[in-house]
Motif scaffolding. Structure first.
Motif, PDB file in Angstrom:
ATOM      1  N   VAL A 113      -5.027 -15.569   0.720  1.00  0.00           N
ATOM      2  CA  VAL A 113      -4.007 -14.820   1.450  1.00  0.00           C
ATOM      3  C   VAL A 113      -3.742 -15.470   2.809  1.00  0.00           C
ATOM      4  CG1 VAL A 113      -3.529 -12.615   2.602  1.00  0.00           C
ATOM      5  CG2 VAL A 113      -4.414 -12.626   0.265  1.00  0.00           C
ATOM      6  N   ASN A 114      -4.795 -15.829   3.524  1.00  0.00           N
ATOM      7  CA  ASN A 114      -4.627 -16.470   4.833  1.00  0.00           C
ATOM      8  C   ASN A 114      -3.881 -17.794   4.717  1.00  0.00           C
ATOM      9  OD1 ASN A 114      -5.833 -14.471   6.401  1.00  0.00           O
ATOM     10  ND2 ASN A 114      -7.884 -15.339   6.119  1.00  0.00           N
ATOM     11  N   PHE A 115      -4.235 -18.602   3.733  1.00  0.00           N
ATOM     12  CA  PHE A 115      -3.541 -19.866   3.541  1.00  0.00           C
ATOM     13  C   PHE A 115      -2.072 -19.617   3.218  1.00  0.00           C
ATOM     14  CE2 PHE A 115      -1.852 -23.133   0.750  1.00  0.00           C
ATOM     15  CZ  PHE A 115      -2.022 -24.265   1.524  1.00  0.00           C
ATOM     16  N   SER A 116      -1.799 -18.667   2.321  1.00  0.00           N
ATOM     17  CA  SER A 116      -0.419 -18.377   1.920  1.00  0.00           C
ATOM     18  C   SER A 116       0.411 -17.887   3.099  1.00  0.00           C
ATOM     19  CB  SER A 116      -0.399 -17.321   0.810  1.00  0.00           C
ATOM     20  OG  SER A 116      -1.070 -17.797  -0.325  1.00  0.00           O
ATOM     21  N   LEU A 117      -0.156 -17.009   3.908  1.00  0.00           N
ATOM     22  CA  LEU A 117       0.577 -16.491   5.061  1.00  0.00           C
ATOM     23  C   LEU A 117       0.841 -17.590   6.087  1.00  0.00           C
ATOM     24  CD1 LEU A 117      -1.159 -13.019   5.527  1.00  0.00           C
ATOM     25  CD2 LEU A 117       1.157 -13.457   4.684  1.00  0.00           C
ATOM     26  N   LYS A 148       4.755 -21.321   8.584  1.00  0.00           N
ATOM     27  CA  LYS A 148       5.172 -22.670   8.960  1.00  0.00           C
ATOM     28  C   LYS A 148       6.455 -23.082   8.246  1.00  0.00           C
ATOM     29  CE  LYS A 148       0.509 -24.299   9.906  1.00  0.00           C
ATOM     30  NZ  LYS A 148      -0.602 -25.131   9.432  1.00  0.00           N
ATOM     31  N   THR A 149       6.568 -22.711   6.994  1.00  0.00           N
ATOM     32  CA  THR A 149       7.717 -23.124   6.190  1.00  0.00           C
ATOM     33  C   THR A 149       8.983 -22.391   6.587  1.00  0.00           C
ATOM     34  OG1 THR A 149       6.208 -23.566   4.341  1.00  0.00           O
ATOM     35  CG2 THR A 149       8.555 -23.357   3.820  1.00  0.00           C
TER      36      THR A 149
END
Length: 92
Positions: free
Chosen positions: A75-79, A84-85
């Motif tokens: 979840v942290n990586f996805s958020l 950033k994107t």
């Protein structure tokens, strides 16, 4: 008394005794440093191959279950990736 004298080990050789190096540094200073570069590499290969043979293969957790920590990391990586994107996209 120097550390060299403390680490002396006498080994019998026929009717004589010779001083055996007892530390890695002493072995290097007395033997290895006098070898050619090729012999250094051969010695390193022998030592590393021996160490590899002694190691136990790492135990990998191959289960298909996700721990709570795995889920939080995802979840942290996805958020972070989404932030950033899409930080320059208006309306989001």
């Amino acid at each position: 008394m120097s550390s060299y004298v403390k680490n002396i080990k006498l080994e019998p050789f026929g009717h004589q005794f010779f001083v055996m190096p007892t530390t890695a540094q002493e072995v290097y200073n007395q033997v290895v440093c006098h070898l050619s570069s090729g012999e250094h590499l051969r010695l390193a290969t022998i030592i590393l191959n021996e160490l590899i043979g002694q190691q136990q293969p790492p135990s990998l957790d191959q289960s298909d279950t996700w721990t709570e920590e795995d889920q939080i990391d995802l979840v942290n990586f996805s958020l972070n990736y989404a932030a950033k994107t899409f930080c320059d996209v208006e309306g989001i």
